[in-house]
Design an enzyme around this catalytic site. Structure first.
Site, PDB file in Angstrom:
ATOM      1  N   HIS A 188     -32.997   2.272  -9.001  1.00 38.27           N
ATOM      2  CA  HIS A 188     -33.099   1.488  -7.754  1.00 38.27           C
ATOM      3  C   HIS A 188     -34.573   1.269  -7.446  1.00 38.27           C
ATOM      4  O   HIS A 188     -35.303   2.199  -7.116  1.00 38.27           O
ATOM      5  CB  HIS A 188     -32.428   2.250  -6.602  1.00 38.27           C
ATOM      6  CG  HIS A 188     -32.382   1.480  -5.320  1.00 38.27           C
ATOM      7  ND1 HIS A 188     -31.205   1.221  -4.639  1.00 38.27           N
ATOM      8  CD2 HIS A 188     -33.361   0.900  -4.567  1.00 38.27           C
ATOM      9  CE1 HIS A 188     -31.467   0.531  -3.537  1.00 38.27           C
ATOM     10  NE2 HIS A 188     -32.774   0.322  -3.473  1.00 38.27           N
ATOM     11  N   HIS A 248     -37.551  -2.107  -6.200  1.00 38.90           N
ATOM     12  CA  HIS A 248     -37.716  -3.467  -5.677  1.00 38.90           C
ATOM     13  C   HIS A 248     -38.941  -4.086  -6.349  1.00 38.90           C
ATOM     14  O   HIS A 248     -40.068  -3.901  -5.887  1.00 38.90           O
ATOM     15  CB  HIS A 248     -37.885  -3.438  -4.155  1.00 38.90           C
ATOM     16  CG  HIS A 248     -36.658  -2.974  -3.424  1.00 38.90           C
ATOM     17  ND1 HIS A 248     -35.755  -3.855  -2.871  1.00 38.90           N
ATOM     18  CD2 HIS A 248     -36.172  -1.729  -3.175  1.00 38.90           C
ATOM     19  CE1 HIS A 248     -34.766  -3.172  -2.304  1.00 38.90           C
ATOM     20  NE2 HIS A 248     -34.994  -1.871  -2.477  1.00 38.90           N
ATOM     21  N   HIS A 308     -26.959  -1.498  -0.180  1.00 37.82           N
ATOM     22  CA  HIS A 308     -27.864  -0.651   0.614  1.00 37.82           C
ATOM     23  C   HIS A 308     -27.115  -0.218   1.880  1.00 37.82           C
ATOM     24  O   HIS A 308     -26.710  -1.073   2.680  1.00 37.82           O
ATOM     25  CB  HIS A 308     -29.088  -1.449   1.084  1.00 37.82           C
ATOM     26  CG  HIS A 308     -30.195  -1.555   0.093  1.00 37.82           C
ATOM     27  ND1 HIS A 308     -30.130  -2.325  -1.030  1.00 37.82           N
ATOM     28  CD2 HIS A 308     -31.442  -0.973   0.085  1.00 37.82           C
ATOM     29  CE1 HIS A 308     -31.285  -2.228  -1.699  1.00 37.82           C
ATOM     30  NE2 HIS A 308     -32.086  -1.420  -1.041  1.00 37.82           N
ATOM     31  N   HIS A 314     -28.410   4.893  -1.054  1.00 39.57           N
ATOM     32  CA  HIS A 314     -28.844   5.683   0.114  1.00 39.57           C
ATOM     33  C   HIS A 314     -27.679   6.475   0.727  1.00 39.57           C
ATOM     34  O   HIS A 314     -27.755   7.688   0.786  1.00 39.57           O
ATOM     35  CB  HIS A 314     -29.566   4.830   1.159  1.00 39.57           C
ATOM     36  CG  HIS A 314     -30.752   4.123   0.585  1.00 39.57           C
ATOM     37  ND1 HIS A 314     -31.740   4.798  -0.098  1.00 39.57           N
ATOM     38  CD2 HIS A 314     -31.093   2.810   0.518  1.00 39.57           C
ATOM     39  CE1 HIS A 314     -32.645   3.941  -0.542  1.00 39.57           C
ATOM     40  NE2 HIS A 314     -32.269   2.735  -0.187  1.00 39.57           N
ATOM     41  N   ASP A 334     -36.933   3.489  -5.521  1.00 41.36           N
ATOM     42  CA  ASP A 334     -36.792   2.601  -4.373  1.00 41.36           C
ATOM     43  C   ASP A 334     -38.140   1.942  -4.079  1.00 41.36           C
ATOM     44  O   ASP A 334     -38.678   1.278  -4.926  1.00 41.36           O
ATOM     45  CB  ASP A 334     -36.226   3.333  -3.157  1.00 41.36           C
ATOM     46  CG  ASP A 334     -35.681   2.365  -2.101  1.00 41.36           C
ATOM     47  OD1 ASP A 334     -35.586   1.156  -2.395  1.00 41.36           O
ATOM     48  OD2 ASP A 334     -35.352   2.814  -0.992  1.00 41.36           O
TER      49      ASP A 334
HETATM   50 ZN   LIG Z   1     -33.808  -0.328  -1.736  1.00 43.92          ZN
END
Ligand SMILES: [Zn+2]
Length: 398
Positions: A58, A60, A213, A245, A299
């Site tokens: 995970h 971005h 998410h 999460h 993340d």
């Molecule tokens: Zn994220």
């Protein structure tokens, strides 16, 4: 046929081993022979521990500022607020270096540390349209020989809250995204049924996976997790859905957790955690015991959500172990599993692991065994893709 021979590798069970890679896959894994005359071009791993390449589950790629100017963190005005954080992000992105450069910086950081498979969420909303998706698809293409990347079309500004987003998500899947994302159906879009209808409807239409998410805590978050699990089972999507999460699982009674764990295991919904420093997070040991696939990711790295992150999944295993109170060897091994085999399962990777027939994507590092690797996080390591060196000591080769 192209063969590469490795001598004196140490496997996770401690056994000294010789390895042959043929055309990018492990073809033999045998007890170290200490042969008097090994193949001339054999690579001596000198007893280093060999682990399968890590799985960055995970991240971005589109919103990181790694390698760009430092962006001081802006706190929310009244406690954590996703909507406000998205607004800060848009402001920061307006002043950032080109996305392609920032994504490449972050990718090379991850590869340098030994991740050769990745799932990245990529923002899609009415304001940015498909610009992020188009850029990150091109970056993925550029790096395809080095790392396997799955992309999630991620509605960062909600679906109902950002009219036009549903059509853009569909288009993103057509362009090449592998999964459809979601964002707090209750607290962000205030419409759990509408949001999930859209996400699962598009997933079904395009044969895509789902990775949502979910920051919502308490019984609200638990309700959403149960809804996601129920839809996954109803659509026969076991093994293709993840909740990222899932803070609610870290913030509930033992009974409710047991029920949710059973439902997640039965529906094959995986849970992603990055063991954040300021939130209750899913109890890794209890969920694994219930049969849930728990995987991990960096993340955010140097972005508008927080400044932390180093793209090192072995360090992430250390954080997960530390925050989970893992002390015993089997627990430290579990932390390593979360960033490797469990990640591969959650992402549905083919040919993962140190086994005959698997892809020869691995990391060699100096550690007595897996528990020591997790607590010491040796930065000196060599990363092999299809049996060839692609990075050393945190940097990509060449
Ligand atoms: Zn994220």
């Amino acid at each position: 046929m192209h063969e590469i021979h490795f001598l004196n590798a140490k496997l996770a069970d401690g056994s000294p081993t010789d390895i042959t890679v043929t055309d990018g896959r492990f073809s033999t894994i045998t007890p170290a022979a200490n042969a008097a005359s090994p193949p001339a071009a054999a690579i001596d791993l000198a007893g280093q521990l060999v682990l399968p390449a890590f799985v960055e589950g995970h991240i971005h790629l589109d919103t990181s500022f790694y390698g760009d100017a430092w962006r001081p963190h802006i706190p929310c005005t009244n406690g954590f607020d996703v909507r406000e954080r998205v607004a800060f992000q848009m402001r920061n992105l307006d002043q950032a270096a080109p996305m392609r450069e920032r994504a490449r910086n972050q990718l090379e950081l991850c590869i340098g540390n030994g991740s050769l498979a990745m799932r990245s969420h990529v923002m899609v909303d009415a304001a940015v349209g498909l610009k992020h998706v188009e850029t990150i698809l091109a970056v993925r293409e550029h790096y395809r020989e080095l790392i396997d990347i799955q992309l999630v079309a991620f509605p960062q500004s909600g679906i109902q809250s950002s009219p036009g987003t549903a059509e853009l998500l569909d288009e993103a899947l057509k362009l090449g995204c592998d999964l459809i994302g979601g964002l707090d159906p209750a607290s962000f879009d205030r419409d759990v049924k509408g949001h999930l209808d859209m996400v699962f409807g598009l997933a079904e239409k395009r044969g895509a996976g789902v990775d949502i998410h979910l920051h919502d805590g308490g019984t609200l978050g638990l309700f959403e997790i149960e809804e996601i699990a129920a839809r996954t089972t109803a659509l026969g999507m076991q093994g293709k859905v993840a909740v990222s999460h899932a803070y609610a699982l870290g913030d509930t009674s033992a009974d409710a957790l047991a029920r949710a764990g059973e439902m997640l295991a039965a529906s094959g919904v995986a849970i992603m955690t990055n063991a954040p420093g300021n939130h209750p997070f899913p109890p890794v040991a209890a969920l694994r015991k219930a049969g849930v696939t728990v995987f991990a990711g960096s993340d955010n790295i140097r972005d508008s959500w927080w400044p932390y992150g180093d793209g090192d999944m072995l360090n992430r295993a250390n954080m997960i172990g530390y925050r989970s109170g893992f002390y015993e060897d089997w627990e430290l091994e579990a932390a390593c599993d979360v960033v490797s085999h469990a990640g591969a399962k959650a992402l549905g990777l083919e040919g993962y692991g140190i086994a005959v027939g698997a892809k020869a994507d691995f990391v060699a590092l100096k550690a007595e065994h897996v528990p020591e690797a997790v607590v010491a996080v040796p930065k000196a390591r060599t990363v092999y893709r299809a049996g060839r060196v692609v990075a050393r000591d945190g940097s990509m080769k060449g």
